[in-house]
Design a protein around this motif. Structure first.
Motif, PDB file in Angstrom:
ATOM      1  N   ILE A 265       6.183  -2.155   3.233  1.00  0.00           N
ATOM      2  CA  ILE A 265       4.368  -2.811   2.295  1.00  0.00           C
ATOM      3  C   ILE A 265       3.640  -2.189   2.646  1.00  0.00           C
ATOM      4  O   ILE A 265       3.020  -1.771   1.607  1.00  0.00           O
ATOM      5  CB  ILE A 265       4.301  -4.376   2.637  1.00  0.00           C
ATOM      6  CG1 ILE A 265       5.240  -5.118   3.173  1.00  0.00           C
ATOM      7  CG2 ILE A 265       2.445  -4.538   2.496  1.00  0.00           C
ATOM      8  CD1 ILE A 265       5.172  -6.547   3.615  1.00  0.00           C
ATOM      9  N   ASP A 266       3.286  -1.264   3.788  1.00  0.00           N
ATOM     10  CA  ASP A 266       2.069  -0.008   3.873  1.00  0.00           C
ATOM     11  C   ASP A 266       2.842   0.780   3.678  1.00  0.00           C
ATOM     12  O   ASP A 266       1.587   1.267   2.113  1.00  0.00           O
ATOM     13  CB  ASP A 266       1.862   0.488   5.079  1.00  0.00           C
ATOM     14  CG  ASP A 266       0.996  -1.267   5.586  1.00  0.00           C
ATOM     15  OD1 ASP A 266       0.837  -1.751   5.507  1.00  0.00           O
ATOM     16  OD2 ASP A 266       1.019  -1.146   6.951  1.00  0.00           O
ATOM     17  N   SER A 267       3.567   1.423   3.328  1.00  0.00           N
ATOM     18  CA  SER A 267       4.161   2.533   2.403  1.00  0.00           C
ATOM     19  C   SER A 267       4.481   2.323   0.359  1.00  0.00           C
ATOM     20  O   SER A 267       4.271   3.216   0.040  1.00  0.00           O
ATOM     21  CB  SER A 267       5.703   3.107   2.605  1.00  0.00           C
ATOM     22  OG  SER A 267       6.079   4.207   1.673  1.00  0.00           O
ATOM     23  N   GLY A 268       5.064   1.539   0.363  1.00  0.00           N
ATOM     24  CA  GLY A 268       5.192   0.556  -1.052  1.00  0.00           C
ATOM     25  C   GLY A 268       3.893   0.324  -1.778  1.00  0.00           C
ATOM     26  O   GLY A 268       3.656   1.170  -2.532  1.00  0.00           O
ATOM     27  N   ARG A 269       2.452  -0.032  -1.064  1.00  0.00           N
ATOM     28  CA  ARG A 269       1.543  -0.062  -1.712  1.00  0.00           C
ATOM     29  C   ARG A 269       0.549   1.253  -2.167  1.00  0.00           C
ATOM     30  O   ARG A 269       0.198   0.864  -3.176  1.00  0.00           O
ATOM     31  CB  ARG A 269       0.763  -0.823  -0.212  1.00  0.00           C
ATOM     32  CG  ARG A 269       0.225  -2.677  -0.599  1.00  0.00           C
ATOM     33  CD  ARG A 269       0.204  -3.427   0.666  1.00  0.00           C
ATOM     34  NE  ARG A 269       0.210  -4.593   0.200  1.00  0.00           N
ATOM     35  CZ  ARG A 269      -0.152  -5.311   1.443  1.00  0.00           C
ATOM     36  NH1 ARG A 269      -1.077  -4.846   2.355  1.00  0.00           N
ATOM     37  NH2 ARG A 269      -0.286  -6.524   0.800  1.00  0.00           N
ATOM     38  N   GLY A 270       1.034   2.524  -1.061  1.00  0.00           N
ATOM     39  CA  GLY A 270       0.993   3.308  -1.308  1.00  0.00           C
ATOM     40  C   GLY A 270       0.762   4.205  -2.537  1.00  0.00           C
ATOM     41  O   GLY A 270       0.367   4.373  -3.732  1.00  0.00           O
ATOM     42  N   LEU A 271       2.511   3.701  -2.502  1.00  0.00           N
ATOM     43  CA  LEU A 271       3.246   4.559  -3.615  1.00  0.00           C
ATOM     44  C   LEU A 271       2.147   3.708  -5.610  1.00  0.00           C
ATOM     45  O   LEU A 271       2.569   4.622  -5.883  1.00  0.00           O
ATOM     46  CB  LEU A 271       4.348   4.338  -3.725  1.00  0.00           C
ATOM     47  CG  LEU A 271       4.864   5.355  -2.516  1.00  0.00           C
ATOM     48  CD1 LEU A 271       6.231   4.651  -2.137  1.00  0.00           C
ATOM     49  CD2 LEU A 271       4.931   6.893  -2.974  1.00  0.00           C
ATOM     50  N   VAL A 272       2.387   2.365  -5.469  1.00  0.00           N
ATOM     51  CA  VAL A 272       2.084   1.541  -7.050  1.00  0.00           C
ATOM     52  C   VAL A 272       0.618   1.845  -6.770  1.00  0.00           C
ATOM     53  O   VAL A 272       0.418   1.964  -7.652  1.00  0.00           O
ATOM     54  CB  VAL A 272       2.414   0.042  -5.174  1.00  0.00           C
ATOM     55  CG1 VAL A 272       1.285  -0.551  -6.694  1.00  0.00           C
ATOM     56  CG2 VAL A 272       4.312   0.062  -5.621  1.00  0.00           C
ATOM     57  N   ARG A 273      -0.016   2.211  -5.598  1.00  0.00           N
ATOM     58  CA  ARG A 273      -1.738   2.855  -5.986  1.00  0.00           C
ATOM     59  C   ARG A 273      -1.811   3.664  -6.964  1.00  0.00           C
ATOM     60  O   ARG A 273      -2.405   4.524  -7.741  1.00  0.00           O
ATOM     61  CB  ARG A 273      -2.427   3.160  -4.331  1.00  0.00           C
ATOM     62  CG  ARG A 273      -3.163   1.782  -4.006  1.00  0.00           C
ATOM     63  CD  ARG A 273      -4.077   1.782  -3.246  1.00  0.00           C
ATOM     64  NE  ARG A 273      -3.116   2.155  -1.703  1.00  0.00           N
ATOM     65  CZ  ARG A 273      -3.321   1.895  -0.943  1.00  0.00           C
ATOM     66  NH1 ARG A 273      -2.770   0.404  -0.603  1.00  0.00           N
ATOM     67  NH2 ARG A 273      -2.520   2.020  -0.163  1.00  0.00           N
ATOM     68  N   ALA A 274      -0.712   4.858  -6.588  1.00  0.00           N
ATOM     69  CA  ALA A 274      -0.378   6.322  -6.810  1.00  0.00           C
ATOM     70  C   ALA A 274       0.231   6.206  -8.422  1.00  0.00           C
ATOM     71  O   ALA A 274      -0.156   6.268  -9.441  1.00  0.00           O
ATOM     72  CB  ALA A 274       0.412   6.840  -6.071  1.00  0.00           C
ATOM     73  N   LEU A 275       0.738   5.060  -8.389  1.00  0.00           N
ATOM     74  CA  LEU A 275       1.638   5.198  -9.868  1.00  0.00           C
ATOM     75  C   LEU A 275       0.608   4.388 -10.541  1.00  0.00           C
ATOM     76  O   LEU A 275       0.221   4.274 -11.398  1.00  0.00           O
ATOM     77  CB  LEU A 275       3.247   4.023  -9.628  1.00  0.00           C
ATOM     78  CG  LEU A 275       4.522   4.861  -9.272  1.00  0.00           C
ATOM     79  CD1 LEU A 275       4.658   3.615  -8.722  1.00  0.00           C
ATOM     80  CD2 LEU A 275       4.415   5.660  -9.892  1.00  0.00           C
TER      81      LEU A 275
END
Length: 289
Positions: A265-275
């Motif tokens: 979840i934490d990693s996914g959120r970080g990548l989603v923010r970048a997208l």
């Protein structure tokens, strides 16, 4: 001591939300539009219908409308099955994968796309996706039959797609249990202010004003919308009941990760923010008109 650990359902929802854009960016990526156009597919609706349905093979318009659920079947029939006479499903699948590769590299940058973080996130997401039971979930099952990409950023995209379609198929079952048609569900979601704006939802799903108004009337009869078209307390409760039921039916892939789900979840959120920062989805489509 009070137990503050998140419930299984809460975790399922948080996890799904944390990866959503890692799948959904493909629907807005210019790379996808260009790849599909190069195959001869009409831009817009045909490219969307064919691109998302191609993993199921050369299926009929009825199958696409049934599995997509809240799109106007008349709209689907204008593109399917004609799309399959223009480009073979396997070629469309390959074009979509190539578009995902190009779009992710553009938005994340090659350094991030090939990073250890993305590789680790992809492995966790793939492990979760492998726990999805395709029984009764036709759109997920079509994607699950595709070969896994080897590049970490594409493996992550494929896993996010499997998880999203798994939840989506479960969501349709929950909507039917709640006796909500695809159009009724779309109208109610727009009224909540948490989905597409009404104007965007009607345009993107290609429903007429008359069809939309008729669905609003049906929802008023059930006290799910008020006279002004605003969602009622009963409508809000029904939507939450549907989401909770969806959470319960789509919890299995997250449970296999145990405590590691929080890492995903934490990693996914970080990548989603970048997208999101890179403009992966148009913000003006969501909220209220």
């Amino acid at each position: 001591m009070t137990d503050t650990a998140p419930s299984t359902s809460e975790t399922a929802r948080r996890a799904a939300q944390s990866l959503e854009l890692l799948h959904a960016f493909i629907y807005f990526a210019p790379e996808a539009e260009e790849r599909f156009a190069a195959l001869g597919l009409d831009r817009g609706r045909m490219a969307y219908y064919a691109g998302r349905a191609a993993p199921m093979g050369a299926v009929s318009a009825g199958v696409v409308a049934a599995t997509f659920y809240n799109f106007n079947p008349e709209s689907v029939a204008r593109s399917i099955p004609r799309a399959w006479s223009i480009a073979a499903p396997q070629d469309i699948v390959e074009a979509r994968l190539q578009a995902a590769d190009e779009a992710l590299r553009r938005m994340l940058g090659d350094e991030t796309a090939t990073s250890a973080e993305v590789a680790a996130t992809a492995e966790l997401a793939a492990e979760a996706a492998a726990a999805c039971d395709p029984a009764g979930k036709p759109l997920h099952a079509g994607h699950a039959d595709l070969p896994w990409p080897q590049e970490p950023h594409l493996k992550l995209w494929h896993a996010a797609t499997l998880l999203r379609e798994f939840r989506g198929d479960a969501h349709i079952a929950a909507l039917q249990d709640a006796e909500l048609s695809g159009l009724q569900a779309l109208v109610l979601h727009s009224a909540s202010g948490q989905g597409f704006k009404q104007s965007a939802a009607r345009s993107l799903r290609e429903w007429s004003q008359q069809q939309w108004a008729a669905a609003e009337g049906e929802l008023r009869e059930r006290d799910l919308l008020d006279a002004e078209g605003e969602i009622t307390a009963a409508g809000t409760k029904l939507r939450e009941d549907v989401e909770s039921r969806t959470d319960a039916m789509s919890a299995a892939p997250w449970q296999v990760l145990g405590d590691r789900v929080e890492q995903l979840i934490d990693s996914g959120r970080g990548l989603v923010r970048a997208l999101a920062k890179a403009g992966a989805a148009p913000r003006d489509l969501f909220g209220r008109d």
